[in-house]
Motif scaffolding. Sequence first.
Motif, PDB file in Angstrom:
ATOM      1  N   CYS A 139      -3.208  -0.363  -3.567  1.00 47.62           N
ATOM      2  CA  CYS A 139      -4.239  -1.636  -2.692  1.00 47.62           C
ATOM      3  C   CYS A 139      -5.178  -2.053  -3.818  1.00 47.62           C
ATOM      4  CB  CYS A 139      -4.925  -0.268  -1.895  1.00 47.62           C
ATOM      5  SG  CYS A 139      -4.538  -0.494  -0.232  1.00 47.62           S
ATOM      6  N   CYS A 151       1.072  -1.201   0.282  1.00 48.58           N
ATOM      7  CA  CYS A 151       0.089  -0.469  -0.021  1.00 48.58           C
ATOM      8  C   CYS A 151       0.927   1.506   0.729  1.00 48.58           C
ATOM      9  CB  CYS A 151      -0.683   0.327   1.264  1.00 48.58           C
ATOM     10  SG  CYS A 151      -2.102   1.115   1.306  1.00 48.58           S
ATOM     11  N   GLN A 152       0.209   2.145  -0.657  1.00 49.86           N
ATOM     12  CA  GLN A 152       1.450   3.501  -0.571  1.00 49.86           C
ATOM     13  C   GLN A 152       1.065   4.697   0.761  1.00 49.86           C
ATOM     14  OE1 GLN A 152      -0.490   4.524  -5.092  1.00 49.86           O
ATOM     15  NE2 GLN A 152       1.683   4.732  -5.742  1.00 49.86           N
ATOM     16  N   ALA A 153      -0.237   3.982   1.056  1.00 50.68           N
ATOM     17  CA  ALA A 153      -1.044   5.492   2.429  1.00 50.68           C
ATOM     18  C   ALA A 153      -0.724   4.268   3.232  1.00 50.68           C
ATOM     19  CB  ALA A 153      -1.588   6.030   1.995  1.00 50.68           C
ATOM     20  N   CYS A 173      -4.087   1.379   2.985  1.00 50.74           N
ATOM     21  CA  CYS A 173      -6.008   2.090   2.614  1.00 50.74           C
ATOM     22  C   CYS A 173      -6.788   1.338   2.133  1.00 50.74           C
ATOM     23  CB  CYS A 173      -5.619   3.559   2.121  1.00 50.74           C
ATOM     24  SG  CYS A 173      -4.827   3.039   0.344  1.00 50.74           S
ATOM     25  N   ASN A 174      -6.961   0.881   0.692  1.00 52.14           N
ATOM     26  CA  ASN A 174      -7.691  -0.064   0.980  1.00 52.14           C
ATOM     27  C   ASN A 174      -8.250   1.085  -0.549  1.00 52.14           C
ATOM     28  OD1 ASN A 174      -9.158  -2.385   0.219  1.00 52.14           O
ATOM     29  ND2 ASN A 174     -10.874  -2.298   1.592  1.00 52.14           N
ATOM     30  N   ILE A 175      -7.968   2.068  -0.674  1.00 59.39           N
ATOM     31  CA  ILE A 175      -7.970   3.100  -1.489  1.00 59.39           C
ATOM     32  C   ILE A 175      -7.268   3.506  -2.610  1.00 59.39           C
ATOM     33  CG2 ILE A 175      -9.431   5.991  -2.022  1.00 59.39           C
ATOM     34  CD1 ILE A 175      -9.528   5.864   0.667  1.00 59.39           C
ATOM     35  N   CYS A 176      -5.701   3.967  -2.297  1.00 56.34           N
ATOM     36  CA  CYS A 176      -4.739   3.842  -3.514  1.00 56.34           C
ATOM     37  C   CYS A 176      -4.971   2.809  -4.531  1.00 56.34           C
ATOM     38  CB  CYS A 176      -3.667   3.621  -2.503  1.00 56.34           C
ATOM     39  SG  CYS A 176      -2.525   2.363  -2.054  1.00 56.34           S
TER      40      CYS A 176
HETATM   41 ZN    ZN Z   1      -3.472   1.924  -0.170  1.00 54.48          ZN
END
Ligand code: ZN
Length: 327
Positions: A65, A49-51, A59-62
């Motif tokens: 992910c 993950c990047q965040a 984060c489940n958003i980047c």
């Molecule tokens: Zn992420």
Amino acid sequence: MYYPWQQTQWRQLWRAKKEQRLPHALLFSGIAGTGKAEFAAHFARALLCQAVDENGMYCNICHMCRLTESGAHADFLWVQPEKESSAIKIDQIREVSEFIHQTGLQSHYRIVVIHPANQMNANAANALLKTLEEPPASALLILISHQLSQLPPTVVSRCQHILFPQPNQKDALQWLEKQDGLQSVNKELVLNLANGAPLAAKRLVSEGLLGIRETLFQLLYSLSQKESDPIQSAISLHTEDTLMLMDFMLSWVMDLMRLQVGAESIINHDYHAQLSDLSKRTELQRNVKLMENLIALRKQISEGFNLNKQLTWEAVFIRWAECATCF
Ligand SMILES: [Zn+2]
């Protein structure tokens, strides 16, 4: 996700990551059904993950992910047997080696999870050894094993070993309480039947395995009453998962022996009346022999021997009928 009983392992690994001292190969070991694979998936996602936050929550958003979630992340490979009971083969491990040595990374790591690594055949394990000897700097291999003794010591010695012990009963029961579909189930019983492994306990209920257990026990009881025939009984079971049935029967025979030596506590307490009756009608010595026979068969099956199910069950039921009707 990882589970409440895995906090220690999580903190240990996340701290190693933050301090940049993660090894190139990790070996997660412990009994099946406690969530080692879910833990490995969560750890891989956190690394990619990047965040990711400071505690390792992805984060489940980047973009990374989303790629990982859809199974399309170019730096993440999950290796498992093509069929649940078959071996992980050398071609699959060659693919691991190619994957690990690819150039051009999307993230900081190139991660491979091998689950369960104890199902690699000998050629596959040898091939993996070469990859473990000289992994590239970005590589992280995570081997998951339910049976450490089935992995070659040369593979084990090249990995950092992380033990996932059986969760304590309180944590396991608390988790089972929160699961859907288990409201009317005796959770302590299913947890005992699953050797204390909560995910395995949930699976017993959600996949209807308790019904298969009931069928097996009724067959065993009726064989003991000479009301059914070993060969016919074997036919009715030959499509089911032999290893699971073997575990149910072992647990039943061990309970019989417990009762015969005067123990008060047994695992299959929902069958206490039948087991108590059988404990008076069977001989301890014969039950011990039967148990040894079941353990030997179980070992052969878990090592990948392709036993004929019909013949295996016929032999087991004939032996059991001899035990139970010798008086
Ligand atoms: Zn992420």
